[in-house]
Design a protein around this motif. Structure first.
Motif, PDB file in Angstrom:
ATOM      1  N   ILE A  44     -22.756 -18.978  52.962  1.00 47.93           N
ATOM      2  CA  ILE A  44     -22.578 -20.472  53.756  1.00 47.93           C
ATOM      3  C   ILE A  44     -21.867 -21.409  52.499  1.00 47.93           C
ATOM      4  N   SER A  45     -20.799 -21.689  53.042  1.00 42.01           N
ATOM      5  CA  SER A  45     -20.202 -22.803  52.487  1.00 42.01           C
ATOM      6  C   SER A  45     -19.037 -23.222  53.002  1.00 42.01           C
ATOM      7  N   ARG A  46     -18.506 -24.463  52.475  1.00 46.63           N
ATOM      8  CA  ARG A  46     -17.293 -24.963  53.231  1.00 46.63           C
ATOM      9  C   ARG A  46     -16.036 -24.045  52.690  1.00 46.63           C
ATOM     10  N   PHE A  47     -15.132 -24.048  53.821  1.00 44.63           N
ATOM     11  CA  PHE A  47     -13.812 -23.305  53.452  1.00 44.63           C
ATOM     12  C   PHE A  47     -12.959 -23.820  52.512  1.00 44.63           C
ATOM     13  N   ASP A  48     -13.311 -23.553  51.100  1.00 46.26           N
ATOM     14  CA  ASP A  48     -12.805 -24.333  50.101  1.00 46.26           C
ATOM     15  C   ASP A  48     -12.526 -23.283  48.994  1.00 46.26           C
ATOM     16  N   TYR A  49     -11.413 -23.673  48.173  1.00 45.61           N
ATOM     17  CA  TYR A  49     -10.727 -22.658  47.284  1.00 45.61           C
ATOM     18  C   TYR A  49     -11.764 -22.272  46.368  1.00 45.61           C
ATOM     19  N   GLN A  50     -12.811 -23.487  45.830  1.00 45.93           N
ATOM     20  CA  GLN A  50     -13.754 -23.367  45.033  1.00 45.93           C
ATOM     21  C   GLN A  50     -14.821 -22.324  45.281  1.00 45.93           C
ATOM     22  N   LYS A  51     -14.852 -22.297  46.524  1.00 43.81           N
ATOM     23  CA  LYS A  51     -16.128 -21.118  47.275  1.00 43.81           C
ATOM     24  C   LYS A  51     -15.606 -19.953  47.153  1.00 43.81           C
ATOM     25  N   ASP A  52     -14.207 -19.322  46.995  1.00 47.34           N
ATOM     26  CA  ASP A  52     -13.755 -18.315  46.907  1.00 47.34           C
ATOM     27  C   ASP A  52     -13.952 -17.448  47.998  1.00 47.34           C
ATOM     28  N   PRO A  53     -13.832 -17.947  49.197  1.00 49.67           N
ATOM     29  CA  PRO A  53     -14.226 -16.909  50.591  1.00 49.67           C
ATOM     30  C   PRO A  53     -13.051 -15.780  50.282  1.00 49.67           C
ATOM     31  N   LEU A  54     -12.145 -15.851  49.866  1.00 48.11           N
ATOM     32  CA  LEU A  54     -11.147 -14.748  49.930  1.00 48.11           C
ATOM     33  C   LEU A  54     -11.897 -13.553  48.878  1.00 48.11           C
ATOM     34  N   GLY A  55     -12.466 -14.171  48.112  1.00 43.54           N
ATOM     35  CA  GLY A  55     -13.076 -13.145  46.764  1.00 43.54           C
ATOM     36  C   GLY A  55     -14.198 -12.433  47.673  1.00 43.54           C
ATOM     37  N   VAL A  56     -14.716 -13.184  48.361  1.00 42.51           N
ATOM     38  CA  VAL A  56     -15.917 -12.778  49.152  1.00 42.51           C
ATOM     39  C   VAL A  56     -15.506 -11.561  50.154  1.00 42.51           C
ATOM     40  N   ILE A  57     -14.561 -11.725  50.725  1.00 40.85           N
ATOM     41  CA  ILE A  57     -13.914 -10.804  51.554  1.00 40.85           C
ATOM     42  C   ILE A  57     -13.640  -9.452  50.734  1.00 40.85           C
ATOM     43  N   LYS A  58     -13.233  -9.576  49.677  1.00 39.78           N
ATOM     44  CA  LYS A  58     -13.102  -8.481  48.748  1.00 39.78           C
ATOM     45  C   LYS A  58     -14.283  -7.722  48.499  1.00 39.78           C
ATOM     46  N   VAL A  59     -15.485  -8.644  48.167  1.00 39.01           N
ATOM     47  CA  VAL A  59     -16.501  -8.024  47.737  1.00 39.01           C
ATOM     48  C   VAL A  59     -16.974  -7.341  48.897  1.00 39.01           C
ATOM     49  N   TYR A  60     -17.037  -7.733  49.906  1.00 37.03           N
ATOM     50  CA  TYR A  60     -17.524  -7.052  51.240  1.00 37.03           C
ATOM     51  C   TYR A  60     -16.625  -5.580  51.507  1.00 37.03           C
ATOM     52  N   ARG A  61     -15.389  -5.817  51.092  1.00 37.98           N
ATOM     53  CA  ARG A  61     -14.561  -4.602  51.582  1.00 37.98           C
ATOM     54  C   ARG A  61     -15.072  -3.529  50.533  1.00 37.98           C
ATOM     55  N   LEU A  62     -15.417  -3.799  49.501  1.00 38.38           N
ATOM     56  CA  LEU A  62     -15.829  -2.797  48.251  1.00 38.38           C
ATOM     57  C   LEU A  62     -17.353  -2.244  48.723  1.00 38.38           C
ATOM     58  N   VAL A  63     -18.074  -3.298  49.204  1.00 35.78           N
ATOM     59  CA  VAL A  63     -19.445  -2.793  49.882  1.00 35.78           C
ATOM     60  C   VAL A  63     -19.294  -2.039  50.897  1.00 35.78           C
TER      61      VAL A  63
ATOM     62  N   LYS B  87     -17.073   0.246  51.793  1.00 37.91           N
ATOM     63  CA  LYS B  87     -16.612   1.531  51.612  1.00 37.91           C
ATOM     64  C   LYS B  87     -17.969   2.475  51.554  1.00 37.91           C
ATOM     65  N   ARG B  88     -18.974   1.963  51.145  1.00 39.04           N
ATOM     66  CA  ARG B  88     -20.141   2.834  50.889  1.00 39.04           C
ATOM     67  C   ARG B  88     -21.153   2.466  51.863  1.00 39.04           C
ATOM     68  N   ILE B  89     -21.255   1.167  52.494  1.00 34.69           N
ATOM     69  CA  ILE B  89     -22.358   0.707  53.377  1.00 34.69           C
ATOM     70  C   ILE B  89     -21.831   0.124  54.496  1.00 34.69           C
ATOM     71  N   ASP B  90     -22.395   0.624  55.876  1.00 36.17           N
ATOM     72  CA  ASP B  90     -21.796   0.051  56.990  1.00 36.17           C
ATOM     73  C   ASP B  90     -22.490  -1.448  57.012  1.00 36.17           C
TER      74      ASP B  90
ATOM     75  N   PHE C  81     -23.754  -5.246  42.830  1.00 36.04           N
ATOM     76  CA  PHE C  81     -25.172  -6.012  43.116  1.00 36.04           C
ATOM     77  C   PHE C  81     -25.295  -6.156  44.246  1.00 36.04           C
ATOM     78  N   VAL C  82     -24.416  -6.317  45.456  1.00 31.99           N
ATOM     79  CA  VAL C  82     -24.769  -6.405  46.474  1.00 31.99           C
ATOM     80  C   VAL C  82     -25.167  -4.821  47.206  1.00 31.99           C
ATOM     81  N   LYS C  83     -24.195  -4.104  46.762  1.00 29.39           N
ATOM     82  CA  LYS C  83     -24.881  -2.481  47.056  1.00 29.39           C
ATOM     83  C   LYS C  83     -26.287  -2.214  46.472  1.00 29.39           C
ATOM     84  N   GLN C  84     -26.449  -2.566  45.339  1.00 30.79           N
ATOM     85  CA  GLN C  84     -27.872  -2.294  44.728  1.00 30.79           C
ATOM     86  C   GLN C  84     -29.046  -2.866  45.573  1.00 30.79           C
ATOM     87  N   LEU C  85     -28.855  -4.207  46.079  1.00 31.46           N
ATOM     88  CA  LEU C  85     -29.806  -4.764  46.871  1.00 31.46           C
ATOM     89  C   LEU C  85     -29.996  -4.085  48.394  1.00 31.46           C
TER      90      LEU C  85
END
Lengths: 406, 223
Positions: free
Chosen positions: A222-241, A243-246, A355-359
């Protein structure tokens, strides 16, 4: 309007009694807050609940707003941005006008506080009144000014040093100043729409409305769509997760429409997620607090992968809801997330994904972090702690020493 | 059971609340940390060795003190962090003794590993010095017998436990926690006083500590 007693179920009787005990030493005192706006923005939001709660404690709390025109607020917006470290052009004329409006308010306003709390840079120059009226003056800086433009900070510090004390949100935001610097963290309100308990059926309706599948893991930021909140980085995180978890990703926030940069980021995020129906990009209108609350409560993991953060109260909100959190070690986040105790702190996209996968794979572990997180917020980041810190500050301004018997 | 012992001087319960004040100073390496630690106000040494307990007293085992946390998490010096973490604060009678021990641990480590002295963290990861301003408030009730004492103990907040266990011993230099001191001097409960003294408040949660004390006293009273 909430009353102090309403917080007793969350913090216990002894905490409310402690507040009354402290306030008893300040009864009859006038506490005057001055800021730049009555509506909108975090400061007004804080004062909206803070002032009535102080009155509930028998302290004459007042709140006044300075007058300024558009030209003044354009200048103070520049000052605000420069305190955040952004490059802006602040001219000599701008400074003169800033002071002129300050002087106008000096003449126009009624100064009645035994304790004057001046919030942020807009009304900063009002401290000129101190020479004439005395009393205790406190400057409350809500901004992360660690990267402040040095010449601007030096100019502002010329006023700040005339205060009796300054308040910063974390030690990291503090400055080398000749006055006392007190640390008062922001807080969340467990009774607000954003944080109160919700019925399961309401949460389900919200998920349905946004077409989110409640039967598969939900990772949310949850955050404003702002460069500092790195939403594009979050999408990359999601894609890595993914791969292993639906799992599904929810990126929800508001406030991009009047911010050209935010609009651009939102478009980039939409472009990046176009082909994946499991990424939900939700641009929420103002007053979506209950929706945000529901999304947080429905999440399997909450992320706050900011590149830079002020205090990052969305983290406290998620922890309060016993959500396992993975967040960047920046700004005020490490105060809320103690690695491996109340959540997980990350520094990279890969680390965050790990960490997301771990959780997601270890629900018991995730649950333990979440429940520690809620307790940490209960003890340290609820409005009652915020009130207590203000009371202690006022008491300390009238007393000497590091060990004070009341 | 014999006649109920009654204290001549009652136990007065207090609670304490802290306001955090930053000192506007920061250290980016061990050398700077050491320099400030040598001259920091006692309330700052106290703050950095007890803040975690105050903020995380519901967690068990307790996270380390600020110095250990920074040295491990930011500076990445695991050996020194472990030494700082494993300090037994109960060994020290007052803050000055604690300060001396902290300084000695860092100095010894630096003598053996001089290259660590100026190894600096990036901007934004510095150690920021702060201190506690502590307010002590009477809770307005007192006890004279062990039974009354147990009832009061069950009722008080963790802040109050905190004051009587930590502040009184280390900051007020009483050398012992208030509970044990009173049980010994007023009720001549030497065994109980020693058992409470031996409870390690640094490796128990405050709530756990309170429960253990209540259990010990309950046993003494009712067998």
């Amino acid at each position: 309007m909430a009353r102090l007693i309403d917080y007793e179920p969350f913090v216990g009787k002894s905490t409310i009694e402690e507040l009354s005990l402290l306030a008893g030493h300040l009864r009859g005192k006038v506490m005057q807050h001055i800021n730049a706006t009555a509506v909108g923005g975090g400061v007004a939001e804080i004062l909206n609940w803070l002032v009535p709660l102080f009155r509930d404690l028998g302290i004459d709390a007042r709140w006044d707003v300075i007058k300024g025109n558009e030209k003044f607020f354009v200048i103070t917006k520049k000052i605000h941005n420069m305190l955040h470290g952004r490059k802006e052009e602040l001219t000599k004329e701008d400074i003169e006008y800033y002071e002129e409006v300050g002087d106008f308010n000096l003449r126009e306003m009624n100064f009645a506080g035994d304790f004057m709390f001046i919030h942020d840079p807009q009304p900063l120059t009002l401290v000129k009144k101190k020479a004439e009226m005395g009393r205790k003056w406190v400057w409350r800086c809500h901004i992360d000014s660690t990267l402040a433009e040095p010449s601007l900070w030096n100019y502002l510090a010329g006023y700040v040093k005339d205060y009796d004390a300054a308040i910063f949100s974390t030690t990291a935001f503090s400055k080398d100043l000749p006055i006392r610097q007190v640390i008062i963290s922001p807080s969340i309100d467990p009774l607000s729409d954003k944080n109160k308990e919700l019925e399961e059926a309401f949460i389900d309706r919200i998920l349905e409305r946004f077409q989110i599948d409640k039967n598969r893991p939900i990772v949310t930021q949850i955050s404003r769509f702002d460069y500092q909140k790195d939403p594009l980085g979050v999408i990359k995180v999601y894609r890595l997760v993914k791969k292993r978890i639906d799992c599904q990703l929810v990126l929800a926030g508001g406030g991009a429409t009047d911010d050209p940069e935010g609009q651009k980021i939102l478009e980039m995020v939409r472009e990046e997620s176009r082909d994946d129906p499991d990424i939900h990009v939700l641009l929420l209108p103002p007053a979506s607090d209950k929706e945000i609350n529901a999304l947080q409560r429905a999440s399997s993991v909450v992320l706050q992968k900011s590149l830079r953060e002020g205090f990052g109260l969305t983290v406290a909100e998620a922890l309060w809801k016993e959500r396992p959190v993975v967040a960047s070690a920046t700004g005020g986040i490490p105060l809320q997330v103690v690695h491996n105790y109340t959540g997980l702190l990350s520094h990279t996209i890969e680390g965050t994904a790990g960490f997301v996968k771990q959780l997601l794979q270890n629900p018991e572990y995730a649950k333990r972090l979440g429940s520690n997180g809620r307790e940490h917020i209960r003890q340290n980041f609820l409005v009652t702690r915020h009130i207590r810190d203000y009371l202690l500050l006022m008491l300390s301004l009238e007393r000497e020493g590091d060990f004070i018997y009341l | 059971m014999g006649e109920t012992k009654k204290a001549q001087n009652p136990f007065l319960f207090y609670t304490k609340l802290d306001l955090v004040e930053t000192l506007g100073k920061k250290a980016k390496n061990l050398q700077e940390l050491l320099e400030f630690l040598r001259k920091a106000p006692a309330s700052s040494v106290y703050y950095h060795t007890h803040r975690y307990l105050r903020q995380h007293h519901f967690l068990s085992p307790e996270p380390p003190n600020d110095f250990a946390y920074w040295v491990r998490g930011m500076l990445g010096d695991r050996v020194l962090a472990e030494r700082l973490f494993s300090m037994d604060i109960l060994d020290f009678k007052n803050i000055e003794e604690l300060r001396t021990a902290l300084v000695e641990i860092i100095e010894t480590h630096l003598t053996a590993n001089p290259e660590y002295g100026n190894r600096s963290v990036p901007p934004g990861y510095e150690f920021h010095f702060a201190k506690s301003i502590t307010f002590v408030l009477p809770l307005g009730f007192e006890t004279r017998t062990l039974e009354e004492f147990l009832k009061a103990l069950q009722r008080i907040s963790t802040h109050s436990i905190y004051f009587h266990m930590f502040d009184s011993r280390l900051r007020l230099g009483r050398g012992e926690n208030d509970f044990s001191l009173w049980l010994k001097t007023e009720l001549e409960e030497y065994g109980l006083a020693t058992k409470i003294s031996n409870l390690d408040p640094y490796t128990n949660t405050m709530e756990g500590l309170k429960q253990k004390m209540c259990l010990l006293i309950g046993k003494e009273l009712h067998g």
